[in-house]
Scaffold this motif. Structure first.
Motif, PDB file in Angstrom:
ATOM      1  N   ARG A 266      33.468  63.297  33.877  1.00  0.00           N
ATOM      2  CA  ARG A 266      33.770  63.840  32.243  1.00  0.00           C
ATOM      3  C   ARG A 266      35.343  62.958  31.768  1.00  0.00           C
ATOM      4  O   ARG A 266      35.544  62.660  30.778  1.00  0.00           O
ATOM      5  N   TYR A 267      36.294  63.190  32.909  1.00  0.00           N
ATOM      6  CA  TYR A 267      37.504  62.592  32.517  1.00  0.00           C
ATOM      7  C   TYR A 267      37.477  61.065  32.235  1.00  0.00           C
ATOM      8  O   TYR A 267      37.805  60.467  31.111  1.00  0.00           O
ATOM      9  N   LEU A 268      36.509  60.488  32.955  1.00  0.00           N
ATOM     10  CA  LEU A 268      36.476  58.939  32.742  1.00  0.00           C
ATOM     11  C   LEU A 268      35.872  58.828  31.325  1.00  0.00           C
ATOM     12  O   LEU A 268      36.043  57.926  30.442  1.00  0.00           O
ATOM     13  N   ASP A 269      34.846  59.684  30.934  1.00  0.00           N
ATOM     14  CA  ASP A 269      34.099  59.499  29.618  1.00  0.00           C
ATOM     15  C   ASP A 269      35.107  59.831  28.631  1.00  0.00           C
ATOM     16  O   ASP A 269      35.195  58.948  27.817  1.00  0.00           O
ATOM     17  N   ALA A 270      35.991  60.926  28.696  1.00  0.00           N
ATOM     18  CA  ALA A 270      37.072  61.142  27.767  1.00  0.00           C
ATOM     19  C   ALA A 270      37.819  59.890  27.737  1.00  0.00           C
ATOM     20  O   ALA A 270      38.506  59.710  26.410  1.00  0.00           O
ATOM     21  N   ALA A 273      36.253  57.288  25.511  1.00  0.00           N
ATOM     22  CA  ALA A 273      35.943  57.438  24.201  1.00  0.00           C
ATOM     23  C   ALA A 273      37.210  57.510  23.479  1.00  0.00           C
ATOM     24  O   ALA A 273      37.650  57.204  22.134  1.00  0.00           O
ATOM     25  N   LEU A 274      38.393  58.079  24.015  1.00  0.00           N
ATOM     26  CA  LEU A 274      39.765  57.890  23.131  1.00  0.00           C
ATOM     27  C   LEU A 274      40.243  56.579  23.105  1.00  0.00           C
ATOM     28  O   LEU A 274      40.652  56.144  22.019  1.00  0.00           O
ATOM     29  N   ALA A 275      40.125  55.669  24.144  1.00  0.00           N
ATOM     30  CA  ALA A 275      40.334  54.175  23.981  1.00  0.00           C
ATOM     31  C   ALA A 275      39.576  53.607  23.067  1.00  0.00           C
ATOM     32  O   ALA A 275      40.185  52.785  22.228  1.00  0.00           O
ATOM     33  N   ARG A 276      38.327  53.660  22.801  1.00  0.00           N
ATOM     34  CA  ARG A 276      37.542  53.265  22.091  1.00  0.00           C
ATOM     35  C   ARG A 276      37.898  53.606  20.515  1.00  0.00           C
ATOM     36  O   ARG A 276      37.883  52.737  19.737  1.00  0.00           O
ATOM     37  N   VAL A 325      51.293  57.348  21.213  1.00  0.00           N
ATOM     38  CA  VAL A 325      50.885  57.646  22.455  1.00  0.00           C
ATOM     39  C   VAL A 325      50.004  58.672  22.639  1.00  0.00           C
ATOM     40  O   VAL A 325      50.204  59.808  21.997  1.00  0.00           O
ATOM     41  N   LEU A 326      48.598  58.530  23.161  1.00  0.00           N
ATOM     42  CA  LEU A 326      47.679  59.508  23.578  1.00  0.00           C
ATOM     43  C   LEU A 326      47.994  60.106  24.677  1.00  0.00           C
ATOM     44  O   LEU A 326      48.225  59.447  25.579  1.00  0.00           O
ATOM     45  N   SER A 327      47.711  61.324  24.581  1.00  0.00           N
ATOM     46  CA  SER A 327      47.641  62.206  25.941  1.00  0.00           C
ATOM     47  C   SER A 327      46.842  63.416  25.848  1.00  0.00           C
ATOM     48  O   SER A 327      46.177  63.901  24.845  1.00  0.00           O
ATOM     49  N   PHE A 328      46.350  63.821  26.865  1.00  0.00           N
ATOM     50  CA  PHE A 328      45.546  65.075  27.150  1.00  0.00           C
ATOM     51  C   PHE A 328      46.616  66.084  27.446  1.00  0.00           C
ATOM     52  O   PHE A 328      47.778  66.015  27.396  1.00  0.00           O
ATOM     53  N   PRO A 329      46.300  67.698  27.328  1.00  0.00           N
ATOM     54  CA  PRO A 329      47.389  68.486  27.511  1.00  0.00           C
ATOM     55  C   PRO A 329      48.154  68.508  28.556  1.00  0.00           C
ATOM     56  O   PRO A 329      47.721  68.375  29.879  1.00  0.00           O
ATOM     57  N   LEU A 387      31.580  62.775  24.131  1.00  0.00           N
ATOM     58  CA  LEU A 387      31.478  62.171  25.231  1.00  0.00           C
ATOM     59  C   LEU A 387      30.013  61.314  25.313  1.00  0.00           C
ATOM     60  O   LEU A 387      28.829  61.998  26.047  1.00  0.00           O
ATOM     61  N   THR A 388      29.849  60.534  24.349  1.00  0.00           N
ATOM     62  CA  THR A 388      28.645  59.851  24.398  1.00  0.00           C
ATOM     63  C   THR A 388      28.823  58.318  24.905  1.00  0.00           C
ATOM     64  O   THR A 388      29.791  57.899  24.923  1.00  0.00           O
ATOM     65  N   ALA A 389      27.710  57.668  25.247  1.00  0.00           N
ATOM     66  CA  ALA A 389      27.716  56.446  25.760  1.00  0.00           C
ATOM     67  C   ALA A 389      28.106  55.338  24.747  1.00  0.00           C
ATOM     68  O   ALA A 389      27.913  55.492  23.734  1.00  0.00           O
ATOM     69  N   PRO A 390      29.056  54.277  24.918  1.00  0.00           N
ATOM     70  CA  PRO A 390      29.204  53.456  24.360  1.00  0.00           C
ATOM     71  C   PRO A 390      28.215  52.580  23.822  1.00  0.00           C
ATOM     72  O   PRO A 390      27.228  52.331  24.409  1.00  0.00           O
TER      73      PRO A 390
END
Length: 390
Positions: A266-270, A273-276, A325-329, A387-390
């Protein structure tokens, strides 16, 4: 702690186990104007290495030499961890501390079965004589054990990131000290150590014989008698930067997978998604992220993975850094806006969807992560990534 014939005792001892803790000791010393001086402690130190572009080169284990006399009266004791990334950042932070005139003592506190006994025994005399003790992690068993020895009249807790919020809350409620991401059940080791932990918590409660200060960039509600001193990263801003800004977007990693809070897939998917969605090109890794996870991020997402040699607040302040700069909590949603104040950088935070949490995550995790985001005053809130596939 070995003592020479002319050695006397440092007035202030600081105990750190991470680069961020050491950074915040430097910030505290800067704000307080230095802790005052008696004389330096003797002991082993990592060798002096010349600076290159403001970053100390990696010292080797054989580059050990006696501590040189200094003027500040602050001795920073590094209780060295095993993790190579953390050790490397600590070595570089130690050089910056020495540049400020502080003395640094490197302890291989986890160097073998006899290391804890040797470390604690060597520090006991200095702890009993120190007027002030500064700690970076009140949840650390090592630190809790050392607190039972000290007779210091002043105790200072400097930030260890968002854990400071939980520490202050637990202290105010009179609860035992437990990290927010740990589950409630206690094992045999926890039960055996409980008297030491309870004693440390009592030491961290102010009374007419002992003052307690919390030096923090986090929003906290201290219990009666605890002094809170704001940390606005004045030393960092005075020492580094302002940074050159790139046109790109940078993403900051977290150790939520490594602590068992967030599912790795899930983290990798997130991250993808953020990068995209936001066009991120670089991923600044947390020092505790696993190499395997970072390889997957680089290979699947196509981000340039950067493993910083210093805490991110210093890396960002030196630059170059993205305009966003993007971040999770995480801690950086509170600290980066302070360190980068006036630079034009926007810090944005993406919340953690509860479905990303693992089955073994602490019941406290969801609420705590939301609190980290909700209390960050100078960030832009982003919606949870689908979290959808690219």
């Amino acid at each position: 702690m070995p003592a020479g014939p002319s050695a006397r005792t440092a007035r202030t001892l600081a105990f750190v186990e991470s680069p961020v803790q050491l950074l915040n000791v430097l910030e505290w010393a800067h704000v307080t104007g230095g802790p005052g001086t008696d004389t330096p402690l003797p002991g082993p130190r990592e060798g002096d290495r010349p600076l290159r572009d403001g970053i100390p080169r990696q010292p080797r284990d054989r580059d050990l030499a006696p501590v040189r006399p200094v003027d500040t009266g602050l001795v920073v004791v590094v209780l060295a961890p095993h993790d190579p990334m953390t050790r490397g950042q600590l070595r570089r932070m130690a050089e910056l501390a020495r540049d400020q005139g502080h003395q640094v003592r490197w302890e291989e506190a986890r160097g073998g079965p006899g290391a804890p006994v040797q470390t604690v025994g060597g520090l006991a005399g200095a702890l009993r004589k120190a007027h002030r003790v500064v700690i970076g992690d009140p949840f650390s068993r090592y630190v809790q054990l050392l607190l039972t020895i000290t007779r210091a009249r002043e105790l200072v807790v400097v930030d260890d990131g968002t854990a400071t919020m939980e520490f202050v809350a637990q202290l105010a409620r009179g609860e035992r000290l437990v990290r927010w991401h740990r589950r409630g059940s206690r094992g045999a080791r926890d039960i055996a150590f409980a008297p030491v932990s309870a004693s440390a918590r009592r030491r961290l409660t102010p009374n007419d014989r002992r003052a307690v200060e919390v030096f923090t960039a986090m929003p906290v509600e201290p219990p009666p008698g605890v002094t809170v001193t704001p940390n606005d990263f004045a030393w960092t801003r005075a020492t580094f930067g302002p940074p050159r800004l790139t046109r790109g977007t940078d993403l900051v990693g977290t150790s939520l997978v490594e602590t068992g809070v967030v599912d790795p897939d899930r983290y990798l998917d997130a991250v993808a998604a953020l990068a995209r969605t936001h066009g991120a090109t670089r991923y600044f890794a947390h020092r505790r992220e696993s190499p395997d996870k970072l390889r997957r991020i680089g290979a699947r997402v196509g981000l340039e993975v950067v493993r910083p040699e210093l805490p991110l607040e210093l890396i960002a302040r030196r630059g170059p850094i993205g305009r966003t700069v993007l971040s999770f909590p995480s801690t950086v949603v509170h600290t980066l806006p302070l360190a980068l104040a006036g630079t034009g950088v926007t810090v944005a935070v993406c919340d953690i969807d509860p479905v990303w949490l693992t089955e073994g995550a602490s019941p406290r995790a969801e609420g705590f992560l939301s609190e980290v985001t909700d209390t960050a005053p100078d960030v832009r809130r982003l919606p949870v990534m689908p979290l959808t596939a690219p």
